[in-house]
Design a protein around this motif. Structure first.
Motif, PDB file in Angstrom:
ATOM      1  N   GLY A   1     -11.881 -14.688 -17.005  1.00 54.38           N
ATOM      2  CA  GLY A   1     -12.794 -14.081 -17.965  1.00 54.38           C
ATOM      3  C   GLY A   1     -13.678 -13.011 -17.366  1.00 54.38           C
ATOM      4  O   GLY A   1     -14.809 -12.830 -17.794  1.00 54.38           O
ATOM      5  N   GLY A   2     -13.192 -12.333 -16.350  1.00 52.57           N
ATOM      6  CA  GLY A   2     -13.969 -11.278 -15.706  1.00 52.57           C
ATOM      7  C   GLY A   2     -14.950 -11.777 -14.666  1.00 52.57           C
ATOM      8  O   GLY A   2     -15.725 -11.009 -14.116  1.00 52.57           O
ATOM      9  N   VAL A   3     -14.950 -13.082 -14.400  1.00 54.20           N
ATOM     10  CA  VAL A   3     -15.866 -13.670 -13.412  1.00 54.20           C
ATOM     11  C   VAL A   3     -15.057 -14.213 -12.245  1.00 54.20           C
ATOM     12  O   VAL A   3     -14.176 -15.052 -12.434  1.00 54.20           O
ATOM     13  N   PRO A   4     -15.335 -13.730 -11.026  1.00 55.36           N
ATOM     14  CA  PRO A   4     -14.654 -14.293  -9.855  1.00 55.36           C
ATOM     15  C   PRO A   4     -15.115 -15.730  -9.626  1.00 55.36           C
ATOM     16  O   PRO A   4     -16.307 -15.993  -9.460  1.00 55.36           O
TER      17      PRO A   4
END
Length: 68
Positions: free
Chosen positions: A41-44
């Motif tokens: 979701g775009g979060v590492p």
């Protein structure tokens, strides 16, 4: 009544404190450690997890020291 005894209020306080510290820690960890590892979701995930764990530990230690 939402809190059925005095201890459930304290548990809610500790839980909400840790959730807020985890969210802030994950944002800080993502910014400081970069974007390595899997991304969801775009979060590492790994830097966010490390940041959340570190900040929750720091907040817990500080709050225990203040409480004594």
């Amino acid at each position: 009544m939402f809190f059925n005894n005095k201890f459930s209020c304290f548990r809610f306080y500790y839980l909400s404190r840790n959730i807020i510290a985890g969210l802030i820690g994950s944002a800080i960890g993502s910014k400081l450690l970069g974007t390595w590892g899997p991304v969801l979701g775009g979060v590492p995930i790994l830097p966010a997890l490390i940041g959340a764990i570190v900040l929750i530990l720091i907040v817990s230690i500080v709050m225990k020291a203040i409480r004594k």
